[in-house]
Design a protein around this motif. Structure first.
Motif, PDB file in Angstrom:
ATOM      1  N   VAL A 177      13.897 -38.882   6.025  1.00 32.07           N
ATOM      2  CA  VAL A 177      15.172 -38.162   5.874  1.00 32.07           C
ATOM      3  C   VAL A 177      16.214 -39.061   5.204  1.00 32.07           C
ATOM      4  O   VAL A 177      16.942 -38.618   4.301  1.00 32.07           O
ATOM      5  N   ILE A 178      16.287 -40.308   5.605  1.00 32.02           N
ATOM      6  CA  ILE A 178      17.249 -41.235   5.000  1.00 32.02           C
ATOM      7  C   ILE A 178      16.952 -41.436   3.517  1.00 32.02           C
ATOM      8  O   ILE A 178      17.859 -41.408   2.674  1.00 32.02           O
ATOM      9  N   ILE A 212      21.992 -39.990  -5.205  1.00 41.29           N
ATOM     10  CA  ILE A 212      21.866 -40.571  -6.548  1.00 41.29           C
ATOM     11  C   ILE A 212      21.830 -39.471  -7.601  1.00 41.29           C
ATOM     12  O   ILE A 212      22.513 -39.542  -8.624  1.00 41.29           O
ATOM     13  N   ILE A 213      21.055 -38.428  -7.336  1.00 41.07           N
ATOM     14  CA  ILE A 213      20.960 -37.324  -8.296  1.00 41.07           C
ATOM     15  C   ILE A 213      22.286 -36.581  -8.380  1.00 41.07           C
ATOM     16  O   ILE A 213      22.758 -36.237  -9.472  1.00 41.07           O
ATOM     17  N   GLY A 214      22.898 -36.341  -7.246  1.00 43.43           N
ATOM     18  CA  GLY A 214      24.157 -35.595  -7.218  1.00 43.43           C
ATOM     19  C   GLY A 214      25.319 -36.323  -7.869  1.00 43.43           C
ATOM     20  O   GLY A 214      26.229 -35.710  -8.413  1.00 43.43           O
ATOM     21  N   ILE A 267      19.364 -40.472   0.293  1.00 39.76           N
ATOM     22  CA  ILE A 267      19.738 -41.435  -0.747  1.00 39.76           C
ATOM     23  C   ILE A 267      19.396 -40.892  -2.133  1.00 39.76           C
ATOM     24  O   ILE A 267      20.199 -40.972  -3.070  1.00 39.76           O
ATOM     25  N   ILE A 268      18.202 -40.317  -2.269  1.00 37.76           N
ATOM     26  CA  ILE A 268      17.793 -39.752  -3.560  1.00 37.76           C
ATOM     27  C   ILE A 268      18.714 -38.605  -3.952  1.00 37.76           C
ATOM     28  O   ILE A 268      19.136 -38.494  -5.109  1.00 37.76           O
TER      29      ILE A 268
END
Length: 66
Positions: free
Chosen positions: A35-36, A44-46, A40-41
């Motif tokens: 979940v963490i 980064i994408i957002g 994080i991914i």
């Protein structure tokens, strides 16, 4: 002799309880890590950092192979 059998049975039972008690906890620990990492991914994408990271990696690869 009777006491040794009783002691052995108690120790074996405690060992079984210890081993069984950790299995569920491990699954939840792995789930928490997943979940963490997913959060994080997503961050980064957002935030738009994904394109910058991709460009930087591409530039490094061009330097290495070129």
């Amino acid at each position: 002799m009777q006491n040794l059998r009783l002691l052995k049975a108690i120790v074996e039972r405690k060992n079984r309880v210890r081993r069984g008690g950790d299995e569920g906890q491990t699954v939840f620990e792995y789930l928490g890590i997943i979940v963490i990492i997913a959060l994080i991914i997503a961050a980064i994408i957002g935030s738009g950092l994904a394109a910058s990271i991709s460009r930087a990696i591409g530039q490094v690869l061009v330097r290495i192979t070129g």
